[in-house]
Design a protein around this motif. Structure first.
Motif, short mmCIF file in Angstrom:
data_model
loop_
_atom_site.label_atom_id
_atom_site.label_comp_id
_atom_site.label_asym_id
_atom_site.label_seq_id
_atom_site.Cartn_x
_atom_site.Cartn_y
_atom_site.Cartn_z
N GLU A 1 0.81 -1.21 0.00
CA GLU A 1 0.00 0.00 0.00
C GLU A 1 0.85 1.27 0.00
O GLU A 1 0.32 2.37 -0.15
CB GLU A 1 -0.93 0.00 1.22
N LYS A 2 2.17 1.10 0.15
CA LYS A 2 3.04 2.26 0.18
C LYS A 2 3.27 2.78 -1.24
O LYS A 2 3.41 2.00 -2.18
CB LYS A 2 4.38 1.90 0.83
N PRO A 3 3.30 4.10 -1.40
CA PRO A 3 3.54 4.68 -2.73
C PRO A 3 4.90 4.23 -3.29
O PRO A 3 5.90 4.20 -2.58
CB PRO A 3 3.52 6.19 -2.47
N GLY A 4 4.90 3.87 -4.54
CA GLY A 4 6.15 3.49 -5.21
C GLY A 4 6.56 2.05 -5.01
O GLY A 4 7.55 1.60 -5.59
N ASP A 5 5.81 1.29 -4.20
CA ASP A 5 6.17 -0.12 -4.00
C ASP A 5 5.82 -0.93 -5.25
O ASP A 5 4.73 -0.80 -5.80
CB ASP A 5 5.44 -0.69 -2.78
N ASN A 6 6.76 -1.77 -5.68
CA ASN A 6 6.55 -2.59 -6.88
C ASN A 6 6.59 -4.09 -6.58
O ASN A 6 6.92 -4.89 -7.46
CB ASN A 6 7.59 -2.24 -7.95
N SER A 7 6.29 -4.44 -5.33
CA SER A 7 6.38 -5.85 -4.93
C SER A 7 5.50 -6.75 -5.78
O SER A 7 5.93 -7.82 -6.25
CB SER A 7 6.01 -6.00 -3.46
N LEU A 8 4.25 -6.34 -6.01
CA LEU A 8 3.33 -7.18 -6.79
C LEU A 8 3.76 -7.28 -8.25
O LEU A 8 3.66 -8.35 -8.87
CB LEU A 8 1.91 -6.64 -6.68
N SER A 9 4.24 -6.18 -8.80
CA SER A 9 4.72 -6.20 -10.18
C SER A 9 5.95 -7.10 -10.32
O SER A 9 6.08 -7.86 -11.28
CB SER A 9 5.09 -4.78 -10.65
N LYS B 1 4.82 -10.69 -10.16
CA LYS B 1 4.21 -11.08 -11.43
C LYS B 1 5.28 -11.41 -12.47
O LYS B 1 5.17 -12.42 -13.19
CB LYS B 1 3.30 -9.96 -11.94
N MET B 2 6.33 -10.58 -12.55
CA MET B 2 7.40 -10.82 -13.51
C MET B 2 8.13 -12.13 -13.22
O MET B 2 8.50 -12.87 -14.13
CB MET B 2 8.39 -9.65 -13.49
N LEU B 3 8.32 -12.41 -11.94
CA LEU B 3 8.98 -13.66 -11.57
C LEU B 3 8.16 -14.87 -12.00
O LEU B 3 8.71 -15.87 -12.50
CB LEU B 3 9.23 -13.70 -10.06
N TYR B 4 6.83 -14.80 -11.83
CA TYR B 4 5.97 -15.91 -12.26
C TYR B 4 6.00 -16.06 -13.79
O TYR B 4 5.96 -17.18 -14.31
CB TYR B 4 4.54 -15.69 -11.76
#
Length: 247
Positions: free
Chosen positions: A45-53, A56-59
């Motif tokens: 939920e933090k601005p600029g966090d790309n953990s989900l992206s 997704k790229m790893l998968y």
């Protein structure tokens, strides 16, 4: 040897190893990301966090690697099916030529592959001409057949071995000299001793004029009358001497 040849199988096996290693690395990264998200789910939920992206790229990468592994595995299966003989092999013995008695023990017709049949802790390496009859995908081992073991070897008759890929060296193709290396004079090689199925360390004596010319070699421990005789060996029965070869 029929096409595809054993060198192609070894190349594909190395590619399969690389793909599996890459998949292991990706899975480690995925697991790290999952642990991070489980321990601190608020981070997304933090601005600029790309953990989900990133996840997704790893998968996506894992999926692509998995598909590549399936493709390479299928190619390997087809190559192995084409390589393994459909009928029990048989070769006619040839008359032994003159030469060192120890090296004259083994003889047969055209070669398939060179195989080191001794274990890692053996005092010396023994290399013979064998036929590939099976490849175990789980253990990554070749099952090979020594069709004509020496008369002094027990038990008599044909012998089978299960060997890792590191114990196999493909021969150059008889009908394709471009597959053979051009070894310079003085180079140490592993070569089939004339009239036998055994390979020994030898030294190249002179330069060949054509790719199809025989090599003129001097075999170690082949002394006759105080000197090493020079023996002619076809180009397709000479391979690179393995590192740390023991003889």
């Amino acid at each position: 040897m029929s096409s595809p040849d054993i060198s192609g199988i070894l190349d594909q096996s190395k590619e399969l190893d690389r793909l599996r290693k890459d998949q292991e690395d990706i899975l480690l990264e995925i697991n790290k990301m999952h642990k991070k998200l489980q321990s601190t789910p608020e981070v997304v939920e933090k601005p600029g966090d790309n953990s989900l992206s990133r996840l997704k790229m790893l998968y996506i990468q894992a999926k692509e690697l998995s598909e590549s592994e399936v493709a390479v595995s299928s190619q390997l299966l087809n190559q192995l099916d084409a390589l393994i003989p459909s009928a029990p092999p048989g070769q006619q013995r040839r008359r032994m030529g003159e030469g060192n008695d120890q090296k004259k023990k083994r003889m047969k017709a055209d070669p398939d592959v060179a195989a080191r049949v001794t274990q890692e802790d053996a005092d010396k390496d023994e290399w013979f001409i064998v036929k590939v009859i099976h490849f175990d995908r789980e253990t990554r081992e070749f099952e090979v057949l020594d069709e004509e073991p020496g008369e002094d070897e027990e038990p008599a008759g044909q012998r089978k071995y299960k060997l890792p890929m590191s114990h196999i060296i493909p021969f150059p193709k008889r009908n394709d000299p471009s597959t053979a290396q051009d070894f310079p004079p003085g180079k140490h090689v592993l070569a089939v001793y004339p009239g036998t199925t055994a390979l020994y360390k030898a030294t190249v004596v002179n330069t060949r004029k054509r790719k199809t010319d025989d090599y003129v070699l001097e075999f170690d421990d082949d002394e006759e009358d105080g000197s090493l005789p020079q023996r002619h060996v076809p180009f397709h029965k000479v391979v690179t001497l393995p590192e740390n070869h023991r003889q």
